[in-house]
Structure formats: structure tokens, C-alpha cells
Design an enzyme around this catalytic site. Structure first.
Site, PDB file in Angstrom:
ATOM      1  N   LYS A   3      62.325  31.176  69.117  1.00  0.00           N
ATOM      2  CA  LYS A   3      62.574  31.695  70.465  1.00  0.00           C
ATOM      3  C   LYS A   3      62.607  30.609  71.538  1.00  0.00           C
ATOM      4  O   LYS A   3      63.107  30.839  72.633  1.00  0.00           O
ATOM      5  CB  LYS A   3      61.541  32.775  70.827  1.00  0.00           C
ATOM      6  CG  LYS A   3      61.690  34.018  69.945  1.00  0.00           C
ATOM      7  CD  LYS A   3      61.119  35.278  70.553  1.00  0.00           C
ATOM      8  CE  LYS A   3      61.472  36.461  69.637  1.00  0.00           C
ATOM      9  NZ  LYS A   3      60.942  37.729  70.070  1.00  0.00           N
ATOM     10  N   LYS A  57      67.664  38.470  60.244  1.00  0.00           N
ATOM     11  CA  LYS A  57      67.043  39.797  60.136  1.00  0.00           C
ATOM     12  C   LYS A  57      67.669  40.742  61.163  1.00  0.00           C
ATOM     13  O   LYS A  57      68.127  40.308  62.222  1.00  0.00           O
ATOM     14  CB  LYS A  57      65.521  39.711  60.307  1.00  0.00           C
ATOM     15  CG  LYS A  57      65.044  39.455  61.718  1.00  0.00           C
ATOM     16  CD  LYS A  57      63.549  39.759  61.859  1.00  0.00           C
ATOM     17  CE  LYS A  57      63.173  39.771  63.336  1.00  0.00           C
ATOM     18  NZ  LYS A  57      61.909  40.373  63.631  1.00  0.00           N
ATOM     19  N   LYS A 117      66.492  43.682  67.372  1.00  0.00           N
ATOM     20  CA  LYS A 117      66.725  44.473  68.581  1.00  0.00           C
ATOM     21  C   LYS A 117      67.615  43.730  69.563  1.00  0.00           C
ATOM     22  O   LYS A 117      68.330  44.334  70.343  1.00  0.00           O
ATOM     23  CB  LYS A 117      65.390  44.678  69.313  1.00  0.00           C
ATOM     24  CG  LYS A 117      64.455  45.612  68.681  1.00  0.00           C
ATOM     25  CD  LYS A 117      63.148  45.503  69.447  1.00  0.00           C
ATOM     26  CE  LYS A 117      62.105  46.393  68.865  1.00  0.00           C
ATOM     27  NZ  LYS A 117      60.788  46.089  69.433  1.00  0.00           N
TER      28      LYS A 117
HETATM   29  P1  ATP Z   1      63.374  41.846  67.054  1.00  0.00           P
HETATM   30  O1  ATP Z   1      63.397  40.512  66.440  1.00  0.00           O
HETATM   31  O2  ATP Z   1      64.324  42.802  66.439  1.00  0.00           O
HETATM   32  O3  ATP Z   1      63.373  41.862  68.567  1.00  0.00           O
HETATM   33  P2  ATP Z   1      60.590  42.255  66.736  1.00  0.00           P
HETATM   34  O4  ATP Z   1      60.084  41.708  65.455  1.00  0.00           O
HETATM   35  O5  ATP Z   1      60.368  41.537  67.981  1.00  0.00           O
HETATM   36  O6  ATP Z   1      62.079  42.589  66.591  1.00  0.00           O
HETATM   37  P3  ATP Z   1      58.798  44.464  67.111  1.00  0.00           P
HETATM   38  O7  ATP Z   1      59.066  45.664  67.894  1.00  0.00           O
HETATM   39  O8  ATP Z   1      57.756  43.637  67.650  1.00  0.00           O
HETATM   40  O9  ATP Z   1      60.159  43.745  66.905  1.00  0.00           O
HETATM   41  O10 ATP Z   1      58.537  44.833  65.613  1.00  0.00           O
HETATM   42  C1  ATP Z   1      58.010  46.010  65.178  1.00  0.00           C
HETATM   43  C2  ATP Z   1      57.802  45.953  63.690  1.00  0.00           C
HETATM   44  O11 ATP Z   1      59.052  45.959  62.999  1.00  0.00           O
HETATM   45  C3  ATP Z   1      57.057  44.725  63.171  1.00  0.00           C
HETATM   46  O12 ATP Z   1      56.096  45.133  62.239  1.00  0.00           O
HETATM   47  C4  ATP Z   1      58.116  43.900  62.499  1.00  0.00           C
HETATM   48  O13 ATP Z   1      57.592  43.172  61.420  1.00  0.00           O
HETATM   49  C5  ATP Z   1      59.072  44.951  62.005  1.00  0.00           C
HETATM   50  N1  ATP Z   1      60.446  44.448  61.892  1.00  0.00           N
HETATM   51  C6  ATP Z   1      61.212  43.921  62.874  1.00  0.00           C
HETATM   52  N2  ATP Z   1      62.437  43.588  62.414  1.00  0.00           N
HETATM   53  C7  ATP Z   1      62.454  43.918  61.087  1.00  0.00           C
HETATM   54  C8  ATP Z   1      63.425  43.844  60.035  1.00  0.00           C
HETATM   55  N3  ATP Z   1      64.645  43.376  60.246  1.00  0.00           N
HETATM   56  N4  ATP Z   1      63.078  44.277  58.798  1.00  0.00           N
HETATM   57  C9  ATP Z   1      61.860  44.778  58.571  1.00  0.00           C
HETATM   58  N5  ATP Z   1      60.893  44.888  59.502  1.00  0.00           N
HETATM   59  C10 ATP Z   1      61.160  44.471  60.751  1.00  0.00           C
END
Ligand code: ATP
Ligand code: LTN
Length: 327
Positions: free
Chosen positions: A111, A192, A195
């Protein structure tokens, strides 16, 4: 009863990766554990947020928790900033952390890449996450595998404090699902599902309309071989779709491969659209029912009260062990 804690950031676009990696486990665990499910708004402000949007997303995530099956009679559902202990313990743990270990966090590196200077909150993000977990004497933390490094840091911090002071914290374990632990982006299976990706067809959001789900799956990157088989290295796009199919249908990967022997990607994708729409329709219906209700606010207020009760006890112990305050 053993305790579970997990959190999701209220940053919009909750997607299939969040559901299969994390939210689905939340529901399973509430039968056996005392569960706390948090909407981690303090983590969300590590990057700039519009205040109105943030409020909206907090309620969206809360409603989604309930829509996927989190039961407020069994679990405590609440907003992180409603419990002051998170920030308080976050600071105390910051003072037990090292810049070296925080610099090694891959999420921070990703990030802050290509920036001369990054927000300090992004750097200390994993320490606040550790505080979330340790504040409730958590035993088990259900998350996607992308959070493994953060969970390890949390364990290290707990052990470090326990070893240098009186035993203060329960050392938690991460819990990662095999199927769906890491759902990849539909347009680029080397990343991955996220969001924040710009292309909306890179993800399936839990609230997507069937027509959008269809478009995203039909457009999903595969390969030109034309044979349905699971091979993460050679066929990452198709393997990701098989993984999603398996997680949503409860069929094993081998069963799916056998079902599609001699068939093409078109047939497979059409069925995957149907399975995905069938899985997400009831979630969307429940979400629409609860999102604007007073019940949702009542559940969050009640959750904050219960969470605070547990947090205050931990904070009293922490302050005592660190010699903070008067008593
Ligand atoms: P992003 O990178 O999409 O913004 P994030 O990891 O910041 O996502 P969070 O809302 O903090 O999103 O994550 C919520 C949960 O979803 C966490 O437990 C994270 O490990 C899981 N998670 C996020 N992306 C994935 C994915 N692509 N596959 C499986 N689990 C995921
Ligand atoms: N960092 C996590 C969200 C999160 C979390 C937590 C998960 C914040 N605090 C405590 C589990 C336990 C993420 O980005 N997925």
C-alpha cells in the site's frame, strides 16, 4: 466458552473473496464459540474516507454480517470506534512494537509502494489489529490467508508482553479456510479479488445484480486450452473459478472436473453464474430487509455495550500490568 474475534473494514464493495475467506466462517463458528464481529472503521481511516460514505459503509457491513447469517442473539456485532479500548490498547501495543517488524508487513509494503512517504496509520495498522484481537482475550481469529502475517505479529506482540511483564494476553490462533481462503481477481488471477480494484468486473460484490454477476463471470480471464482441469500455475484463471464453484456448491474440485469432462468453458461458466446468483440472492434479500431498519442500530448499540464490558476488564488488567494511571 472460547472466544472468536474478527473484523471487516467498512470500505464498500464487500465481495465474494470477503465472503468465502472470512464471513462464511463467522456463521459456522457462532455455534461453538462466543463470537465478536466488528466493523473496523478505525482501520478504514488509514486511507482517506468521505465521512458520509464511511457512515453508509459501516451500516452496509453490519447489515451484510446479519444477511450472511450472523445471529445477534448468539454473537456480538459492533462498531470498533464505539469501544475506546481499541485505540487505547492500540497505542500501548505500538509502544511494544518495532519499526523493523512493521516495515516487513507485506500489506504495508504494497500500500505504500512508490510513495516517498506513507500515512503513519497504514504503518501501525497491524498493531491496531492486534489490539482488536487481544482486547477480548480472543482464542481464534477467522480471516483470509492474506491476514496471516498480521496474525503472526499479533501473536508475537502478545508473547512479548507476556514474557516481559505479568501474563497479560491470551495468545490467539488464526483460522483459515482451505476452499476460498484466497479468491483471486476475475480479470487478473495473479492478484487477490479486492474491494479497491478499479475494474468492477474483477470482483463479484455480494450485492451485485444477476446481470452484473453474469457479465463478470462470462468475461473472467481463462486460457485457450479449452479443457476443464485444476492447475493453479498453468491455468490460474480457470482454477480460481473452479475454486469459487467448489466453495459455493460444496462439491469437491475432483467432482467438478469429472462433471465437466468433454465440456467447454462456456457451459462451466453458465453453471457458475447460476450457482453464484442462487447463493447471493437470499443474502441480498435479507440485506435489503434489514439495512434501513431501526433494528440494525439497536443491534449495534447493544453490541457496543457488551463489547465494552469485556474490553474494560482487559484494559484494567493491561493498565495494571503496565503501571498506567492511578489504579
Ligand atoms: P481489499 O484488499 O479487497 O480492500 P481487505 O483485505 O482490505 O480487502 P477487509 O474488509 O479488511 O478487506 O477484509 C475482510 C476479510 O476478507 C479479511 O478476513 C480478509 O482476509 C478477507 N479477504 C479479503 N480479500 C480476500 C480474498 N480475495 N480472498 C479471500 N479472503 C479475502
Ligand atoms: N486487517 C483486516 C481487518 C481487521 C481484522 C481485525 C481481522 C481489522 N482488525 C481483527 C481480524 C481481526 C483486513 O484487512 N482484512
Amino acid at each position: 466458552m472460547k472466544r472468536v474475534f474478527s473484523g471487516v473494514q467498512p470500505t464498500g464493495n464487500i465481495h465474494l473473496g470477503n465472503y468465502l475467506g472470512a464471513l462464511r466462517q463467522f456463521v459456522e463458528l457462532q455455534e461453538e464459540y462466543q463470537c465478536l464481529y466488528c466493523i473496523v472503521d478505525l482501520h478504514a481511516i488509514t486511507v482517506p474516507q468521505d465521512p458520509k460514505e464511511l457512515r453508509k459503509h459501516i451500516l452496509d457491513v453490519a447489515a451484510l454480517y446479519l444477511a450472511v447469517g450472523v445471529d445477534p442473539k448468539k454473537s456480538i456485532v459492533f462498531v470498533q470506534s464505539d469501544v475506546p479500548g481499541h485505540s487505547e490498547l492500540g497505542w500501548i501495543l505500538t509502544c511494544s512494537s518495532y519499526t523493523g517488524e512493521l516495515s516487513r508487513m507485506t500489506q504495508f509494503k504494497a500500500k505504500s509502494q512508490n510513495k516517498a512517504s506513507a500515512p503513519a496509520g497504514l504503518f501501525t495498522y497491524p498493531v491496531l489489529m492486534a489490539a482488536d484481537i487481544l482486547l477480548y482475550d480472543t482464542d481464534v481469529v477467522p480471516v483470509g490467508t492474506d491476514q496471516k502475517q498480521h496474525i503472526e505479529l499479533c501473536r508475537d506482540l502478545a508473547i512479548r508482553v507476556n514474557n516481559t511483564r505479568k501474563k497479560t494476553f491470551v495468545v490467539p490462533e488464526g483460522r483459515y479456510l482451505k476452499a476460498g481462503a484466497r479468491i483471486m481477481s476475475l480479470d487478473d488471477p495473479s492478484k487477490k479479488m479486492s474491494k479497491s480494484a478499479e475494474n468492477i468486473h474483477s470482483r463479484i460484490s455480494l450485492l451485485d445484480e444477476p446481470s452484473k454477476i453474469k457479465k463478470s463471470i462470462m468475461k473472467a480471464t481463462t486460457d485457450s486450452e479449452g479443457i476443464i482441469r485444476f492447475d493453479k500455475d498453468e491455468k490460474p484463471g480457470l482454477s480460481n473459478l473452479i475454486n469459487i464453484y467448489s466453495a459455493l456448491s460444496d462439491k469437491t474440485i475432483d467432482e467438478i472436473i469429472a462433471m465437466y469432462e468433454g465440456k467447454g468453458y462456456g457451459d462451466f461458466k453458465k453453471d457458475l453464474v447460476e450457482i453464484t446468483v442462487d447463493a447471493l440472492t437470499p443474502i441480498k434479500e435479507k440485506f435489503d430487509e434489514i439495512r434501513s431498519s431501526q433494528e440494525l442500530i439497536d443491534i449495534l448499540e447493544d453490541g457496543a455495550e457488551k463489547a465494552n464490558e469485556i474490553a474494560e476488564k482487559t484494559m484494567a488488567r493491561v493498565k495494571d500490568n503496565f503501571g498506567l494511571g492511578l489504579k
